[in-house]
Motif scaffolding. Structure first.
Motif, mmCIF file in Angstrom:
data_model
loop_
_atom_site.group_PDB
_atom_site.id
_atom_site.type_symbol
_atom_site.label_atom_id
_atom_site.label_comp_id
_atom_site.label_asym_id
_atom_site.label_seq_id
_atom_site.Cartn_x
_atom_site.Cartn_y
_atom_site.Cartn_z
ATOM 1 N N LYS A 168 0.852 -1.191 0.000
ATOM 2 C CA LYS A 168 0.000 0.000 0.000
ATOM 3 C C LYS A 168 0.886 1.238 0.000
ATOM 4 C CE LYS A 168 -3.951 2.030 2.275
ATOM 5 N NZ LYS A 168 -4.937 1.911 3.354
ATOM 6 N N MET A 169 0.611 2.155 -0.935
ATOM 7 C CA MET A 169 1.423 3.365 -1.080
ATOM 8 C C MET A 169 0.524 4.548 -1.414
ATOM 9 S SD MET A 169 4.565 1.870 -3.343
ATOM 10 C CE MET A 169 5.526 3.341 -3.114
ATOM 11 N N GLU A 170 1.064 5.738 -1.212
ATOM 12 C CA GLU A 170 0.363 6.954 -1.606
ATOM 13 C C GLU A 170 0.298 7.025 -3.130
ATOM 14 O OE1 GLU A 170 -1.075 9.264 0.417
ATOM 15 O OE2 GLU A 170 -0.617 7.806 1.992
ATOM 16 N N PRO A 171 -0.695 7.730 -3.692
ATOM 17 C CA PRO A 171 -0.761 7.890 -5.146
ATOM 18 C C PRO A 171 0.515 8.547 -5.661
ATOM 19 C CG PRO A 171 -2.765 8.691 -4.117
ATOM 20 C CD PRO A 171 -1.794 8.386 -3.013
ATOM 21 N N GLN A 172 1.141 7.941 -6.657
ATOM 22 C CA GLN A 172 2.380 8.453 -7.231
ATOM 23 C C GLN A 172 2.700 7.709 -8.510
ATOM 24 O OE1 GLN A 172 6.045 7.158 -5.072
ATOM 25 N NE2 GLN A 172 4.562 6.305 -3.613
ATOM 26 N N GLU A 173 3.717 8.191 -9.209
ATOM 27 C CA GLU A 173 4.166 7.546 -10.437
ATOM 28 C C GLU A 173 5.426 6.744 -10.137
ATOM 29 O OE1 GLU A 173 5.620 9.686 -14.201
ATOM 30 O OE2 GLU A 173 3.441 9.628 -14.404
ATOM 31 N N LEU A 174 5.411 5.475 -10.510
ATOM 32 C CA LEU A 174 6.532 4.574 -10.252
ATOM 33 C C LEU A 174 7.080 4.030 -11.564
ATOM 34 C CD1 LEU A 174 4.861 2.546 -7.371
ATOM 35 C CD2 LEU A 174 6.589 4.323 -7.093
ATOM 36 N N THR A 175 8.346 3.659 -11.551
ATOM 37 C CA THR A 175 8.970 3.015 -12.698
ATOM 38 C C THR A 175 9.102 1.533 -12.394
ATOM 39 O OG1 THR A 175 10.221 5.025 -13.183
ATOM 40 C CG2 THR A 175 11.010 2.984 -14.190
ATOM 41 N N VAL A 176 8.645 0.699 -13.330
ATOM 42 C CA VAL A 176 8.708 -0.750 -13.159
ATOM 43 C C VAL A 176 9.550 -1.335 -14.283
ATOM 44 C CG1 VAL A 176 7.389 -2.882 -12.963
ATOM 45 C CG2 VAL A 176 6.406 -0.742 -12.137
ATOM 46 N N SER A 177 10.520 -2.182 -13.925
ATOM 47 C CA SER A 177 11.342 -2.876 -14.910
ATOM 48 C C SER A 177 11.217 -4.374 -14.689
ATOM 49 C CB SER A 177 12.816 -2.473 -14.778
ATOM 50 O OG SER A 177 12.985 -1.121 -15.109
ATOM 51 N N ILE A 178 11.035 -5.096 -15.783
ATOM 52 C CA ILE A 178 11.013 -6.555 -15.726
ATOM 53 C C ILE A 178 12.171 -7.049 -16.572
ATOM 54 C CG2 ILE A 178 9.720 -8.651 -16.241
ATOM 55 C CD1 ILE A 178 7.160 -7.010 -15.912
ATOM 56 N N ARG A 179 13.146 -7.664 -15.916
ATOM 57 C CA ARG A 179 14.366 -8.143 -16.576
ATOM 58 C C ARG A 179 14.234 -9.633 -16.845
ATOM 59 N NH1 ARG A 179 18.737 -7.849 -19.534
ATOM 60 N NH2 ARG A 179 20.579 -8.850 -18.730
ATOM 61 N N ASP A 180 14.449 -10.023 -18.105
ATOM 62 C CA ASP A 180 14.440 -11.430 -18.486
ATOM 63 C C ASP A 180 15.892 -11.889 -18.618
ATOM 64 O OD1 ASP A 180 14.428 -13.886 -19.962
ATOM 65 O OD2 ASP A 180 12.356 -13.455 -20.542
ATOM 66 N N ALA A 181 16.342 -12.718 -17.690
ATOM 67 C CA ALA A 181 17.738 -13.162 -17.653
ATOM 68 C C ALA A 181 18.081 -14.070 -18.826
ATOM 69 C CB ALA A 181 18.030 -13.875 -16.338
ATOM 70 N N LYS A 182 17.087 -14.761 -19.371
ATOM 71 C CA LYS A 182 17.363 -15.665 -20.482
ATOM 72 C C LYS A 182 17.487 -14.904 -21.798
ATOM 73 C CE LYS A 182 15.801 -19.884 -22.705
ATOM 74 N NZ LYS A 182 14.798 -20.945 -22.740
ATOM 75 N N LEU A 183 16.643 -13.901 -22.008
ATOM 76 C CA LEU A 183 16.653 -13.131 -23.260
ATOM 77 C C LEU A 183 17.601 -11.939 -23.216
ATOM 78 C CD1 LEU A 183 12.840 -12.952 -24.137
ATOM 79 C CD2 LEU A 183 14.564 -14.512 -25.059
ATOM 80 N N TYR A 184 18.161 -11.620 -22.056
ATOM 81 C CA TYR A 184 18.995 -10.426 -21.879
ATOM 82 C C TYR A 184 18.216 -9.174 -22.270
ATOM 83 C CZ TYR A 184 22.812 -13.821 -21.770
ATOM 84 O OH TYR A 184 23.618 -14.891 -21.476
ATOM 85 N N GLN A 185 16.941 -9.118 -21.927
ATOM 86 C CA GLN A 185 16.112 -7.969 -22.269
ATOM 87 C C GLN A 185 15.437 -7.430 -21.025
ATOM 88 O OE1 GLN A 185 13.353 -8.859 -25.415
ATOM 89 N NE2 GLN A 185 14.951 -9.448 -26.846
ATOM 90 N N THR A 186 15.180 -6.109 -21.052
ATOM 91 C CA THR A 186 14.467 -5.457 -19.961
ATOM 92 C C THR A 186 13.252 -4.748 -20.535
ATOM 93 O OG1 THR A 186 16.526 -5.123 -18.740
ATOM 94 C CG2 THR A 186 14.645 -3.787 -18.078
ATOM 95 N N PHE A 187 12.115 -4.943 -19.904
ATOM 96 C CA PHE A 187 10.865 -4.318 -20.308
ATOM 97 C C PHE A 187 10.533 -3.257 -19.264
ATOM 98 C CE2 PHE A 187 11.061 -8.616 -21.838
ATOM 99 C CZ PHE A 187 10.608 -8.541 -23.150
ATOM 100 N N ASP A 188 10.355 -2.000 -19.696
ATOM 101 C CA ASP A 188 10.136 -0.885 -18.773
ATOM 102 C C ASP A 188 8.720 -0.341 -18.888
ATOM 103 O OD1 ASP A 188 12.792 -0.811 -17.726
ATOM 104 O OD2 ASP A 188 13.444 0.101 -19.600
ATOM 105 N N TYR A 189 8.177 0.068 -17.739
ATOM 106 C CA TYR A 189 6.814 0.585 -17.663
ATOM 107 C C TYR A 189 6.757 1.742 -16.678
ATOM 108 C CZ TYR A 189 6.246 -4.218 -19.232
ATOM 109 O OH TYR A 189 6.396 -5.397 -19.889
#
Length: 197
Positions: A168-189
């Motif tokens: 639970k957090m206050e309303p705000q904008e956050l950065t989310v990264s999902i790193r795939d170790a097998k593909l060597y790729q990062t997906f950012d949101y």
């Protein structure tokens, strides 16, 4: 004047160095993974989750090319509570069932990670690490997804999903990264937490 043995030692040293260089080059990611994923000039709203914007290009067309589609979704506490109340009316639950369902809702809502990968082994969710940071760069949440596979969805593509409780957090904008170790790729949101209703 160099002798034959001196020449052989230099040749052997050159071969050893070239073998190490070839091994290092082989260990590096190649193709699209080496270049990284393309990014939008401006973050794009997600078609499914109104709280999420895609920073990294992550389209169905790219999924057809390399089978590396990754989507992030978010459902707030209010959204989940509304769903439980609708199910209560639809299924005519007893009060204890309703109270148990409400108590099980995480106070900060949930993140839903959905991946499409090629091959049944490509969907191994433990290859993914999710990191959430605030606008100051402070890490709010970091988690490697629990192991698990996916289900077949056609054309050698498999889908895996994982629900993660969110603090639970206050309303705000956050950065989310999902790193795939097998593909060597990062997906950012970008995740915009709503105000409590």
């Amino acid at each position: 004047m160099p002798t034959f043995s001196h020449f052989c030692r230099r040749l052997l040293a050159l071969l050893v160095v070239s073998l190490f260089a070839a091994g290092a080059a082989h260990a590096q990611p190649t193709g699209k993974a080496a270049k990284g994923r393309k990014r939008y000039t401006f973050a794009q709203k997600d078609a499914v989750s109104p709280y999420v914007q895609n920073v990294t290009k992550n389209t169905d067309e790219e999924q057809d090319v390399d089978g590396s589609f990754t989507r992030l979704g978010y459902r707030s506490y209010t959204d989940l509570l509304t769903e439980v109340e609708a199910l209560r009316k639809l299924k005519d639950w007893a009060d204890t069932t309703y109270q148990r369902r409400v108590a099980a809702i995480p106070p900060g809502g949930v993140l839903l990670v959905t991946v499409h990968r090629q091959g049944p082994k490509g969907v191994e969710l433990s290859n993914l690490t999710l990191t959430v940071t605030d606008k100051d760069g402070k890490e709010v949440l970091a988690q490697t997804l629990a192991p698990g596979g996916g289900r077949f969805m056609g054309r050698d593509l498999y889908q895996g999903q994982r629900l993660l409780p969110f603090p639970k957090m206050e309303p705000q904008e956050l950065t989310v990264s999902i790193r795939d170790a097998k593909l060597y790729q990062t997906f950012d949101y970008i995740l915009t937490l709503p105000k409590a209703q």
